[in-house]
Design a protein around this motif. Sequence first.
Motif, PDB file in Angstrom:
ATOM      1  N   ALA A  19       0.830  -1.214   0.000  1.00 40.20           N
ATOM      2  CA  ALA A  19       0.000   0.000   0.000  1.00 40.20           C
ATOM      3  C   ALA A  19       0.861   1.260   0.000  1.00 40.20           C
ATOM      4  N   ASN A  20       2.048   1.167   0.602  1.00 43.08           N
ATOM      5  CA  ASN A  20       2.911   2.345   0.733  1.00 43.08           C
ATOM      6  C   ASN A  20       3.778   2.534  -0.514  1.00 43.08           C
ATOM      7  N   THR A  21       3.130   2.653  -1.665  1.00 39.66           N
ATOM      8  CA  THR A  21       3.833   2.933  -2.917  1.00 39.66           C
ATOM      9  C   THR A  21       3.318   4.216  -3.561  1.00 39.66           C
ATOM     10  N   ALA A  22       2.000   4.339  -3.627  1.00 38.66           N
ATOM     11  CA  ALA A  22       1.409   5.498  -4.304  1.00 38.66           C
ATOM     12  C   ALA A  22       1.833   6.841  -3.709  1.00 38.66           C
ATOM     13  N   PRO A  23       1.965   6.977  -2.378  1.00 47.00           N
ATOM     14  CA  PRO A  23       2.242   8.312  -1.830  1.00 47.00           C
ATOM     15  C   PRO A  23       3.713   8.671  -1.659  1.00 47.00           C
ATOM     16  N   VAL A  24       4.645   7.768  -1.994  1.00 49.72           N
ATOM     17  CA  VAL A  24       6.046   7.962  -1.614  1.00 49.72           C
ATOM     18  C   VAL A  24       6.678   9.204  -2.239  1.00 49.72           C
ATOM     19  N   ALA A  25       6.362   9.496  -3.493  1.00 50.32           N
ATOM     20  CA  ALA A  25       7.003  10.633  -4.183  1.00 50.32           C
ATOM     21  C   ALA A  25       6.744  11.961  -3.480  1.00 50.32           C
ATOM     22  N   PHE A  26       5.580  12.078  -2.819  1.00 49.28           N
ATOM     23  CA  PHE A  26       5.236  13.322  -2.117  1.00 49.28           C
ATOM     24  C   PHE A  26       5.361  13.150  -0.600  1.00 49.28           C
ATOM     25  N   GLY A  27       6.096  12.136  -0.153  1.00 52.72           N
ATOM     26  CA  GLY A  27       6.194  11.848   1.275  1.00 52.72           C
ATOM     27  C   GLY A  27       6.881  12.948   2.061  1.00 52.72           C
ATOM     28  N   GLY A  28       6.613  12.960   3.362  1.00 53.72           N
ATOM     29  CA  GLY A  28       7.256  13.937   4.249  1.00 53.72           C
ATOM     30  C   GLY A  28       7.046  15.367   3.808  1.00 53.72           C
ATOM     31  N   LEU A  29       5.788  15.691   3.449  1.00 53.86           N
ATOM     32  CA  LEU A  29       5.439  17.035   2.982  1.00 53.86           C
ATOM     33  C   LEU A  29       6.260  17.452   1.751  1.00 53.86           C
ATOM     34  N   GLY A  30       6.406  16.513   0.824  1.00 51.93           N
ATOM     35  CA  GLY A  30       7.015  16.832  -0.469  1.00 51.93           C
ATOM     36  C   GLY A  30       8.522  16.893  -0.478  1.00 51.93           C
ATOM     37  N   ILE A  31       9.183  16.364   0.563  1.00 56.43           N
ATOM     38  CA  ILE A  31      10.644  16.464   0.640  1.00 56.43           C
ATOM     39  C   ILE A  31      11.344  15.844  -0.568  1.00 56.43           C
ATOM     40  N   PRO A  32      10.942  14.646  -1.053  1.00 55.54           N
ATOM     41  CA  PRO A  32      11.638  14.090  -2.226  1.00 55.54           C
ATOM     42  C   PRO A  32      11.612  15.027  -3.435  1.00 55.54           C
ATOM     43  N   VAL A  33      10.485  15.696  -3.652  1.00 58.80           N
ATOM     44  CA  VAL A  33      10.366  16.600  -4.804  1.00 58.80           C
ATOM     45  C   VAL A  33      11.218  17.851  -4.588  1.00 58.80           C
ATOM     46  N   LEU A  34      11.211  18.380  -3.384  1.00 59.18           N
ATOM     47  CA  LEU A  34      11.988  19.582  -3.107  1.00 59.18           C
ATOM     48  C   LEU A  34      13.490  19.320  -3.202  1.00 59.18           C
ATOM     49  N   VAL A  35      13.918  18.140  -2.778  1.00 61.74           N
ATOM     50  CA  VAL A  35      15.332  17.780  -2.923  1.00 61.74           C
ATOM     51  C   VAL A  35      15.670  17.609  -4.401  1.00 61.74           C
ATOM     52  N   ALA A  36      14.779  16.969  -5.153  1.00 57.94           N
ATOM     53  CA  ALA A  36      14.986  16.827  -6.597  1.00 57.94           C
ATOM     54  C   ALA A  36      15.104  18.193  -7.257  1.00 57.94           C
ATOM     55  N   ALA A  37      14.299  19.146  -6.789  1.00 56.43           N
ATOM     56  CA  ALA A  37      14.353  20.506  -7.337  1.00 56.43           C
ATOM     57  C   ALA A  37      15.716  21.144  -7.055  1.00 56.43           C
ATOM     58  N   GLN A  38      16.224  20.930  -5.864  1.00 54.17           N
ATOM     59  CA  GLN A  38      17.510  21.534  -5.490  1.00 54.17           C
ATOM     60  C   GLN A  38      18.667  20.992  -6.319  1.00 54.17           C
ATOM     61  N   VAL A  39      18.658  19.682  -6.598  1.00 58.86           N
ATOM     62  CA  VAL A  39      19.805  19.089  -7.297  1.00 58.86           C
ATOM     63  C   VAL A  39      19.722  19.247  -8.813  1.00 58.86           C
ATOM     64  N   THR A  40      18.516  19.552  -9.334  1.00 56.88           N
ATOM     65  CA  THR A  40      18.375  19.675 -10.787  1.00 56.88           C
ATOM     66  C   THR A  40      18.228  21.109 -11.264  1.00 56.88           C
ATOM     67  N   GLY A  41      17.899  22.035 -10.359  1.00 54.46           N
ATOM     68  CA  GLY A  41      17.722  23.425 -10.749  1.00 54.46           C
ATOM     69  C   GLY A  41      16.319  23.779 -11.177  1.00 54.46           C
ATOM     70  N   PHE A  42      15.409  22.786 -11.222  1.00 50.79           N
ATOM     71  CA  PHE A  42      14.011  23.067 -11.533  1.00 50.79           C
ATOM     72  C   PHE A  42      13.281  23.479 -10.254  1.00 50.79           C
ATOM     73  N   SER A  43      12.158  24.139 -10.392  1.00 52.09           N
ATOM     74  CA  SER A  43      11.375  24.494  -9.210  1.00 52.09           C
ATOM     75  C   SER A  43      10.530  23.308  -8.765  1.00 52.09           C
ATOM     76  N   GLY A  44      10.194  23.275  -7.490  1.00 48.09           N
ATOM     77  CA  GLY A  44       9.346  22.209  -6.978  1.00 48.09           C
ATOM     78  C   GLY A  44       7.980  22.213  -7.635  1.00 48.09           C
ATOM     79  N   ALA A  45       7.441  23.395  -7.897  1.00 47.92           N
ATOM     80  CA  ALA A  45       6.121  23.494  -8.538  1.00 47.92           C
ATOM     81  C   ALA A  45       6.164  22.919  -9.952  1.00 47.92           C
ATOM     82  N   TYR A  46       7.259  23.152 -10.657  1.00 44.87           N
ATOM     83  CA  TYR A  46       7.428  22.633 -12.012  1.00 44.87           C
ATOM     84  C   TYR A  46       7.442  21.101 -12.006  1.00 44.87           C
ATOM     85  N   LEU A  47       8.202  20.505 -11.086  1.00 45.28           N
ATOM     86  CA  LEU A  47       8.247  19.053 -10.990  1.00 45.28           C
ATOM     87  C   LEU A  47       6.890  18.485 -10.573  1.00 45.28           C
ATOM     88  N   ALA A  48       6.200  19.190  -9.671  1.00 46.01           N
ATOM     89  CA  ALA A  48       4.898  18.714  -9.210  1.00 46.01           C
ATOM     90  C   ALA A  48       3.885  18.684 -10.348  1.00 46.01           C
TER      91      ALA A  48
END
Length: 583
Positions: free
Chosen positions: A161-190
């Motif tokens: 069951a714990n597969t669908a929500p992982v990308a946005f886990g911990g209040l979006g931390i995975p996406v925000l970290v991805a934004a930091q290392v790639t130079g894209f904004s978090g909103a753009y990735l979302a």
Amino acid sequence: MYVQNFNPFSNMFQSALLAFLPILYFFFVLIVFKIKGHLAAISTTIVAILLSAWIYHMPVILSIMSAVHGALYGLFPIGWIVVGAVFLYNISVKTGQFEIIKKSIISITDDRRLQVLLIAFSFGAFLEGAAGFGTPVAITSAMLIGMGFKAKKAACMSLLANTAPVAFGGLGIPVLVAAQVTGFSGAYLAKLLAFICPIIGFIVPFYLIAVMTGLKGIKEVWPAVLVTSLSFSIPMCLTSYFLGPILPDITASLCSMIALVLFLKIWQPKNIYRFDNEKVAPQITLSKKAVIKAWSPFIILIIFIADWGMASVDSILNMFNISFAIPYLNGAIINGTTNAPIAAIFKLNWLSAAGTGIVIAAFMSCVILRVSFKQSINILTQTFSELKLALLTISGVLAYAYVANNSGMTTTMGLLVAKTGSWFPLFAPIVGWLGVFVTGSDTSANALFGKLQTTAFSAVGILPVMGIGANLAGGAVGKMISPQSIAIVAGTTGLTGKEGEIYKFSIKHSIVLLTMICLIIYFYKDVFVSLLAGENGAAVAQAAGSDIISSTGIVILAASFIVIFLAKKILNGPEEIHHYKLQ
């Protein structure tokens, strides 16, 4: 000084084959020899240290200190979350309140399939969105066992069951970290993930029921499954696209829980699925006050997880951090891609850590449930005793992950997949999947492979942002086979030493879901050019949030404690003057 070398044999296939060896060893000793998880994790770390020295020519002291750094991280914050989650659950059980929780869920439905949807999928998604880092599988598996599920089934259903929500886990931390290392904004990735993750969110409830009871089971409860899937995936899509990466899991999980509960008020399956030889539960009438009181530990948990996830509260709690450099390791390794030294700082954020929020929630639950401080300390001590082998396993797993990351083994594995050229979009999610398998975290996998993915997509002429979308989505389904997740759920369910049995279940379903994501990414590779190509990926700082006045955090924390003490007076009548006799 050690400069990472991602291709020590000057042959990527041969180098990757050696890099995969510790992982293959880990699976082999767990599944074939069935040795205990903590022994498998520790011996895998030793294998990785030997390979890092022999093949990658990494100084042994750096390998050993990498393992030490990983082991410390395994204990804190990861192990601390597990302790908090099990501590809170044990309080609920020992005060007898979990019996009322079981009865309240049975009063909604006594169909075991629908209980899995409510607890493992919807409630688990909320915990993933609010805290992440193992909290969902720890708490939901414990709850399912308390409901009467066998330990292995509870563990496997919670992981799946714990597969669908992982990308946005911990209040979006995975996406925000991805934004930091790639130079894209978090909103753009979302915006991109709004068209990927909800598809998995729609599929997983059906997949859960199919795994549990087959196609016949889906046929019997498809209306409830459809309600769950739609009420989860649609809010996730809209929140991700219009509001960014922080709230998709929260809105989706709350909507699915509310929608399913309301739907079950007017509809129930004709055939109620129960376990073999299970007695039919009698009709139960519970007062609202009793139900709220029983659920109060988890309501308090939600309050504190939400508090700990707020930037204003976090800024207050982080004032008390303790950090120190790992001896011999800090700055001694040069990143093979950026040529910059890698920092090795252990951050003991003892107050702002998610596990601390959970532990405080547990103690506050004792206030409402009138458990004395001495009794609560006894429960906490017993919890540590229960989890000692699980904590050792988690530390061993993270020790291996840090050796693999620092030596360059993990990047070697990712680079092999990147060699597939124009077919790379089809295989790109595998890189994220491997990253989460090794590190146990979608956040870490994005930090590790985010730039590699966007660079590879750009090299083959595809919109670069699709690379990070592939990494995030592939990593989400890698969570259920991560040794870290397996160790956590084994420790919670009392299956420490039987991790191999859980792996047998998890690996095949993880591969099925990964295949779906690979096909989705390959189909999407040209779709989003017109939709997203105009975005410029700026404003990463904006995605991470702006500075918030610290006083706001103080007000929020004070309000939470006041609400709890008011609830104590409301939920406990004057006749209840004794402490609970613990079970």
